[in-house]
Write an enzyme that holds these catalytic residues in place. Structure first.
Site, PDB file in Angstrom:
ATOM      1  N   SER A 127      93.590  37.214  91.146  1.00  0.00           N
ATOM      2  CA  SER A 127      92.613  38.302  91.199  1.00  0.00           C
ATOM      3  C   SER A 127      93.274  39.668  91.176  1.00  0.00           C
ATOM      4  O   SER A 127      94.341  39.870  91.773  1.00  0.00           O
ATOM      5  CB  SER A 127      91.782  38.178  92.484  1.00  0.00           C
ATOM      6  OG  SER A 127      91.016  39.336  92.715  1.00  0.00           O
ATOM      7  N   GLU A 129      92.341  41.990  92.869  1.00  0.00           N
ATOM      8  CA  GLU A 129      92.334  42.470  94.253  1.00  0.00           C
ATOM      9  C   GLU A 129      93.733  42.389  94.873  1.00  0.00           C
ATOM     10  O   GLU A 129      94.018  43.071  95.858  1.00  0.00           O
ATOM     11  CB  GLU A 129      91.345  41.664  95.093  1.00  0.00           C
ATOM     12  CG  GLU A 129      89.887  41.987  94.830  1.00  0.00           C
ATOM     13  CD  GLU A 129      89.447  43.323  95.431  1.00  0.00           C
ATOM     14  OE1 GLU A 129      90.062  43.762  96.416  1.00  0.00           O
ATOM     15  OE2 GLU A 129      88.486  43.923  94.911  1.00  0.00           O
ATOM     16  N   TYR A 151      91.146  38.156 101.766  1.00  0.00           N
ATOM     17  CA  TYR A 151      90.924  37.477 100.485  1.00  0.00           C
ATOM     18  C   TYR A 151      92.062  37.770  99.518  1.00  0.00           C
ATOM     19  O   TYR A 151      92.626  36.863  98.893  1.00  0.00           O
ATOM     20  CB  TYR A 151      89.590  37.940  99.876  1.00  0.00           C
ATOM     21  CG  TYR A 151      89.426  37.575  98.415  1.00  0.00           C
ATOM     22  CD1 TYR A 151      89.169  36.265  98.029  1.00  0.00           C
ATOM     23  CD2 TYR A 151      89.544  38.547  97.420  1.00  0.00           C
ATOM     24  CE1 TYR A 151      89.022  35.929  96.685  1.00  0.00           C
ATOM     25  CE2 TYR A 151      89.404  38.222  96.086  1.00  0.00           C
ATOM     26  CZ  TYR A 151      89.145  36.912  95.723  1.00  0.00           C
ATOM     27  OH  TYR A 151      89.010  36.583  94.389  1.00  0.00           O
TER      28      TYR A 151
END
Length: 331
Positions: A127, A129, A151
């Site tokens: 990801s 992120e 996460y």
């Protein structure tokens, strides 16, 4: 390009990406096996239209033995690990579960593959992120990670353990560092779908406002249907490599609102309320991909642009809510 005789296992098949990937692989002639957790009421809404064409097997990212059984039974050629606890706010409330599922879960799948079907090809859903508090813009395969949520930290672990299995066991294991990708199948808790659903409700007289957090946060948004094509392409290469997948464009949450409301002839400023309750604990201000490696090596290009994506999502939410019939108007 038919792939008759190939078998693919997809974790997270009931999610947005899993459903689009399953469609793509079925079109290419694959046998598709979807891994689902045992639930009293299975959530198969996104794959209902193709459920009769796929096989579902019970497995859990907390249980390595379940994957060993699945891999031994189906002998997959390709394994796509798309399952995760993927909602950033939830990861702050449940950091240990997020680490177990989104991080260590990757190791369980990889190790089950190593022990039962080491010749298979593995895709890990990494990801954007992971970049978090970015150290450079745009972000490429070599940009250093600075994750800003449990996460994102778990995704970074999954990314590196995939690399570790590739280098330690000579397994075909790669990661796609996917930037934000949306669709009408996006979960309602994610900001893009929250916006398009609210726009449809406001247009239909079912709501009067939309409460959001940081309108200045900027993301690289694309269409999930385009991104699953990149996943498949990664597993068709001679050697396993990691790839950044994105559009190379960045837009703010405010821009998303402007286009979404504008598509139905409304002024976003009349309905959007900034609510500090929706700000992140550690904000990620700007994510912007450099997808040149994927474009050059995979020949991959996104087909749906930013405005086209928003119109697709708003139209789908209008159609869905209209089909449900009149609902009591907001007080």
């Amino acid at each position: 390009m038919a792939q008759a005789g190939k078998t693919a296992v997809i974790t997270g098949i009931t999610g947005q990406d899993g459903s689009y990937l399953a469609e793509l692989l079925l079109e290419k002639g694959y046998k598709v096996v979807g891994v689902v957790r045992r639930l009293s009421t299975p959530n198969t809404e996104r794959i209902g239209h193709i459920e009769s064409r796929i096989e579902l097997a019970q497995g859990d990212l907390l249980d390595q033995s379940s994957f060993m059984e699945i891999f031994a039974k189906y002998k997959p050629d390709e394994i796509y690990n798309l399952a995760a606890q993927s909602f950033v706010p939830t990861s702050f409330g449940q950091p240990l579960l997020t680490g177990e599922v989104t991080g260590l879960g990757v190791t369980r799948v990889l190790d089950a593959m190593r022990l039962t079907c080491p010749q298979a090809r593995f895709y890990q859903a990494s990801s954007s992120e992971m970049y978090g508090k970015v150290v450079e813009t745009p972000q490429s395969e070599t940009t250093r990670f600075h994750p800003r949520s449990p996460y994102a930290v778990a995704k970074a672990y999954g990314h590196y353990i995939t690399m570790n299995y590739r280098e330690s066991y000579d397994m075909y294991a790669c990661s796609g560092i996917l930037f934000n990708h949306e669709s009408p199948r996006r979960g309602i808790e994610f900001v893009t779908r929250k916006i398009t659903d609210a726009v449809a409700r406001i247009k239909l007289g079912q709501a009067k406002e939309l409460r959001l957090g940081n309108l200045e946060a900027r993301r690289d948004w694309g269409f999930a249907g385009d991104y699953v094509r990149a996943m498949w392409l990664m597993l068709q290469q001679d050697q396993a490599e990691d790839f950044v997948i994105g559009t190379g464009e960045t837009h703010s949450v405010q821009e998303f609102c402007e286009l979404a409301f504008g598509h139905v002839g409304l002024d976003w400023e009349r309905y959007v309320v900034v609510d500090p309750a929706f700000y992140r604990r550690a904000e990620v201000d700007l994510l912007l991909s450099n997808p040149n490696h994927a474009k050059n090596k995979l020949g991959w290009m996104p087909e749906v642009d930013f405005s086209g994506l928003i119109k697709m999502m708003v139209d789908a939410d209008l159609k869905r809510l209209t089909a449900l019939g009149p609902i009591r108007r907001a007080a």
